[in-house]
Design an enzyme around this catalytic site. Structure first.
Site, mmCIF file in Angstrom:
data_model
loop_
_atom_site.group_PDB
_atom_site.id
_atom_site.type_symbol
_atom_site.label_atom_id
_atom_site.label_comp_id
_atom_site.label_asym_id
_atom_site.label_seq_id
_atom_site.Cartn_x
_atom_site.Cartn_y
_atom_site.Cartn_z
ATOM 1 N N SER A 32 -9.519 1.189 2.717
ATOM 2 C CA SER A 32 -8.711 2.031 1.856
ATOM 3 C C SER A 32 -7.583 1.280 1.159
ATOM 4 C CB SER A 32 -8.110 3.177 2.660
ATOM 5 O OG SER A 32 -7.281 2.690 3.713
ATOM 6 N N SER A 35 -9.852 -1.200 6.856
ATOM 7 C CA SER A 35 -9.270 -1.009 5.524
ATOM 8 C C SER A 35 -8.426 -2.153 4.996
ATOM 9 C CB SER A 35 -8.444 0.281 5.498
ATOM 10 O OG SER A 35 -9.283 1.404 5.568
ATOM 11 N N LYS A 73 0.833 -1.209 0.000
ATOM 12 C CA LYS A 73 0.000 0.000 0.000
ATOM 13 C C LYS A 73 0.859 1.247 0.000
ATOM 14 C CE LYS A 73 -3.966 1.888 2.603
ATOM 15 N NZ LYS A 73 -4.847 1.630 3.769
#
Length: 451
Positions: A147, A171, A72
């Site tokens: 996310s 997330s 990420k």
């Protein structure tokens, strides 16, 4: 990932071959799915060549030797830009790695790329980023969940063998559920947050996203451990999270907390009911439980994320408000309006609320809930209808995952089937603090006995 680990270990495929094959899949699939912001092609091939020389000499650093991993784009990577999904940091290049990156490299993993994220991780849909929305591999018109949207989409589409995400309100688990993957939010402090851009200091949990349960446990073995650079890091050395995998669930007790089953899409409810029946067939006893403090936990979670996010973004909001995505800016502006006394009260009540939440584990081994109350929604959609009632998408996506960010309990999302339209559905297993190995045990039993 287990097949890739086996192919390296049995000398069927070299790290260079594995990395080049993965890069080719990225070239084909990423233009549609938009999972990656930065593909680390040169760096990945160079590292794979080094790992291949070690492999040829008979040296393996561990089970991840030569395995391409997606990370990420909140996680700092030395010499590789780290954008947070924002124009504000689109050219930021860290001078050092996050602790999790150091651990992955030491274990022989190859960082194949930096994955798209909801801007600053402040959103569960994954479709608000300076670099565009991430699309769900099962239906590109739908969200992949956020996310950690790009990490999940990359793994689900074969553009990586595992992904690293962060989880502040769900997330890791939300995109895992939306993309038919396994996602672990471990006990708070289990994985270091050092050099990971924060959303909320006391709610952030890095975690692994994988196709299967066993590889998720293997990855957590590598990522977990104390880190003096993270003030919130757990001090004790972690156990081996794979030890209970094959112990089965005969004689165990699973709790169904009423709060998590109130408003669900009918297909989600049906999948959860089928999961209950499967666990019962494996020898678990399933009982209804109640956690009376859930409304207090939900309120305190919202106050905490808002106040901590406001503190993190205050200066940037003052200097560059126009550079935030409008939806993210609106959430931050609401965060700024929270009063300091609300935050203080929430933190003062936190030990009591955590203790009250964990009382349920005196009667059950784990809790079982849906991961998401709704199916993955169309990109950009912010209202949906459940049982004839119109609801807001963002709070709905967060409603079943965010409580354990506040309490710090480990929570595992595992695939639980598909809707009639072929959209993934997940179930969530929640344990007491430190019970990750137990969650993997339940998740593995469930996974291995899919109908």
């Amino acid at each position: 990932m287990m097949d890739a680990i086996r192919s390296i270990g049995e000398r069927e495929k070299s790290p260079v071959e594995l990395v080049r094959e993965t890069l080719e899949i990225i070239r084909v699939k990423n233009p549609e799915l938009n999972a990656y912001i930065t593909v680390c092609e040169e760096e990945a091939v160079r590292e794979a060549e080094l790992l291949t020389r070690e492999w040829e000499s008979g040296t393996l650093r561990g089970p991840l030797h030569g395995i391409p991993i997606a990370v990420k784009d909140l996680v700092y990577t030395e010499g590789i830009r780290t954008t947070m999904g924002s124009v504000i940091h689109q050219d930021f290049v860290p001078h050092e790695d996050a602790t999790v990156i150091e651990k992955l490299k030491d274990a022989g993993a190859v960082i194949i790329g930096k994955t798209n994220t909801h801007e600053f991780a402040y959103g569960p849909t994954g479709d608000v980023s300076h670099f565009g929305p991430v699309r769900n591999p099962y239906d590109p018109s739908r969200i992949s969940g956020g996310s950690s949207s790009g990490s999940a989409a990359a793994v689900a589409s074969g553009m990586a063998f595992a992904g690293i995400g962060t989880d502040t309100g769900g997330s890791v688990r939300i995109p895992a559920s939306a993309c038919n993957l396994v996602g672990m939010k471990p006990t708070f402090g289990r994985i270091s947050k050092n050099n990971i851009f924060p959303l909320a200091y006391t709610l952030d949990h890095p975690g692994p996203i994988t196709a299967g349960v066993e590889e998720n446990a293997i990855l957590l073995n590598i990522l977990a451990g104390p880190d003096p650079a993270d003030r919130y890091s757990l001090l004790e050395s972690p156990p081996d999270f794979t030890t209970e995998l094959r112990d089965g669930v005969e004689g165990t007790v699973i709790g169904l907390p009423a709060h998590y089953f109130r408003l669900l899409d009918p297909e989600v409810r049906s999948a959860a009911e089928q999961a209950v029946r499967r666990f019962e067939s494996l020898g678990s006893k399933v009982i209804d439980v109640d956690i009376p403090v859930m409304p207090e936990i939900n309120d305190a979670q919202i106050v905490t994320i808002q106040c901590e996010a406001a503190a993190i973004h205050r200066e940037t909001m003052e200097n560059r408000p126009g550079d935030y995505a409008p939806e993210v800016l609106a959430r931050l502006e609401a965060s700024v309006r929270r009063a300091g006394w609300e935050y203080v009260r929430a933190q003062q009540e936190r030990p009591r609320l955590i203790e009250a939440y964990n009382e349920v584990f005196s009667n059950v081994d784990v809790l079982l809930t849906p991961t998401l109350p709704i199916l993955p929604t169309p990109i950009g959609e912010r209202k949906t209808v459940v049982d004839g009632k119109e609801i807001d998408v963002i709070p709905a996506l967060l409603s079943l995952t965010s409580p354990t960010n506040f309490t710090g309990n480990p929570s595992l999302s595992v695939p639980s089937g598909f809707s009639r339209e072929g959209l993934p559905i997940g179930i969530q297993l929640i344990g007491n603090h430190g019970d990750e190995a137990k969650l993997y045990r339940f998740g593995y039993a469930f996974e291995q006995n899919r109908s």
